[in-house]
Design a protein around this motif. Structure first.
Motif, short mmCIF file in Angstrom:
data_model
loop_
_atom_site.label_atom_id
_atom_site.label_comp_id
_atom_site.label_asym_id
_atom_site.label_seq_id
_atom_site.Cartn_x
_atom_site.Cartn_y
_atom_site.Cartn_z
N PRO A 82 41.59 -30.76 -34.29
CA PRO A 82 40.99 -29.67 -35.09
C PRO A 82 40.26 -30.19 -36.33
CG PRO A 82 43.39 -29.68 -35.31
CD PRO A 82 43.05 -30.61 -34.19
N ALA A 83 40.77 -31.30 -36.91
CA ALA A 83 40.09 -31.86 -38.08
C ALA A 83 38.69 -32.33 -37.72
CB ALA A 83 40.92 -33.01 -38.66
N THR A 84 38.55 -32.90 -36.53
CA THR A 84 37.22 -33.37 -36.09
C THR A 84 36.28 -32.20 -35.89
OG1 THR A 84 38.22 -35.28 -34.99
CG2 THR A 84 35.99 -34.69 -34.32
N LEU A 85 36.78 -31.09 -35.36
CA LEU A 85 35.95 -29.90 -35.14
C LEU A 85 35.38 -29.38 -36.46
CD1 LEU A 85 37.98 -27.97 -32.41
CD2 LEU A 85 35.88 -29.30 -32.11
N LEU A 86 36.11 -29.58 -37.54
CA LEU A 86 35.62 -29.13 -38.85
C LEU A 86 34.38 -29.91 -39.29
CD1 LEU A 86 39.00 -28.70 -40.79
CD2 LEU A 86 37.56 -26.91 -39.79
N LEU A 87 34.17 -31.09 -38.68
CA LEU A 87 33.02 -31.92 -39.03
C LEU A 87 31.75 -31.52 -38.27
CD1 LEU A 87 34.63 -35.49 -39.16
CD2 LEU A 87 33.89 -34.09 -41.10
N VAL A 88 31.90 -30.65 -37.27
CA VAL A 88 30.75 -30.29 -36.43
C VAL A 88 29.58 -29.74 -37.25
CG1 VAL A 88 29.94 -28.72 -34.62
CG2 VAL A 88 32.07 -30.00 -34.31
N PRO A 89 29.80 -28.78 -38.17
CA PRO A 89 28.66 -28.28 -38.95
C PRO A 89 27.93 -29.38 -39.71
CG PRO A 89 30.54 -26.82 -39.20
CD PRO A 89 31.04 -28.05 -38.50
N LEU A 90 28.70 -30.29 -40.34
CA LEU A 90 28.06 -31.39 -41.07
C LEU A 90 27.28 -32.28 -40.11
CD1 LEU A 90 27.58 -33.10 -43.60
CD2 LEU A 90 29.78 -34.23 -43.17
N HIS A 91 27.87 -32.58 -38.97
CA HIS A 91 27.21 -33.42 -37.96
C HIS A 91 25.85 -32.84 -37.58
CE1 HIS A 91 27.45 -36.10 -34.26
NE2 HIS A 91 26.46 -35.28 -33.96
N GLU A 92 25.82 -31.55 -37.26
CA GLU A 92 24.56 -30.94 -36.83
C GLU A 92 23.58 -30.79 -37.99
OE1 GLU A 92 23.95 -30.80 -33.80
OE2 GLU A 92 25.99 -31.18 -33.14
N LEU A 93 24.10 -30.54 -39.18
CA LEU A 93 23.21 -30.44 -40.34
C LEU A 93 22.52 -31.77 -40.61
CD1 LEU A 93 25.27 -28.26 -42.84
CD2 LEU A 93 23.04 -27.69 -41.84
N ILE A 94 23.22 -32.87 -40.40
CA ILE A 94 22.59 -34.19 -40.60
C ILE A 94 21.46 -34.39 -39.60
CG2 ILE A 94 22.95 -36.68 -40.51
CD1 ILE A 94 25.81 -36.18 -41.54
#
Length: 215
Positions: A82-94
């Motif tokens: 679940p912690a990794t899923l929280l990074l998805v928005p940042l990943h796509e924004l980059i």
């Protein structure tokens, strides 16, 4: 630029369609890329194997030194998902920021829930091989560096979590590495890629019979 106009412009420059995939079908080129054994495919598997080895070594150290119990280690490891899923928005924004860095005006974000595939695309904006690899791999590089910095600053339980997140996030970057590997196979033909976000289609165009390789 509208997609039709872009295609016409590319044809006038001598480009031809190499392949096209609906967003649902992008697993096809990324699998082909990861099976190619080229520098991007190899780098991806080296990163994953190194990360898994690091997780194993850290777990062994914590257990042997009585820093964490087995159940605690398992709990922190499961929390990585679940912690990794929280990074998805940042990943796509980059991804999106990189598209805009190269001049894209119409950047869109989306998700295919059946495949849990998140994406950022630049509608009607063509990128070449060099641009594509930076756009694709920027989230992996930026997020990995941030996690490494955090890893060095936190205490034992959090180190287990952060290392796990690094590995799971790297696994989530399979599509980025796979598409770079796919693109790499035709780099000598000056490939371009662009998205039709209205039609949910990604196109790859190349020049025919071009022998000069891009480094």
């Amino acid at each position: 630029m509208m997609t039709g106009q872009l295609i016409q412009s590319l044809r006038e420059q001598g480009y031809e369609e190499y392949s096209r995939f609906s967003f649902n079908e992008l697993v096809i080129p990324l699998r082909e890329g990861l099976k190619s054994g080229n520098i991007y495919a190899t780098s991806f598997f080296v990163v994953i194997l190194t990360g898994c080895g690091g997780m194993g070594a850290l777990a062994a150290f914590f257990l042997l030194s009585d820093t964490l119990t087995g159940s605690q280690m398992a709990g922190w490891t499961l929390a990585c998902i679940p912690a990794t899923l929280l990074l998805v928005p940042l990943h796509e924004l980059i991804h999106g920021w990189m598209f805009r860095w190269y001049g894209a005006k119409d950047v869109r974000y989306g998700v295919i829930w059946k495949k849990l595939m998140f994406y950022a695309v630049a509608h009607g904006f063509a990128v070449n091989y060099r641009q594509f690899r930076y756009i694709a791999l920027a989230p992996f590089v930026v997020i990995s560096l941030l996690l490494i910095a955090a890893f060095l600053l936190v205490t034992a339980p959090w180190k287990a979590l952060i290392l796990g997140v690094m590995v799971f996030h790297a696994m989530c970057c399979a599509g980025d590495f796979g598409l770079c590997a796919y693109f790499y196979q035709v780099r000598h033909r000056q490939p371009l890629s662009f998205d039709d976000a209205d039609g949910d289609v990604t196109y790859f165009y190349t020049l025919p019979d071009l022998k000069t390789e891009n480094p």
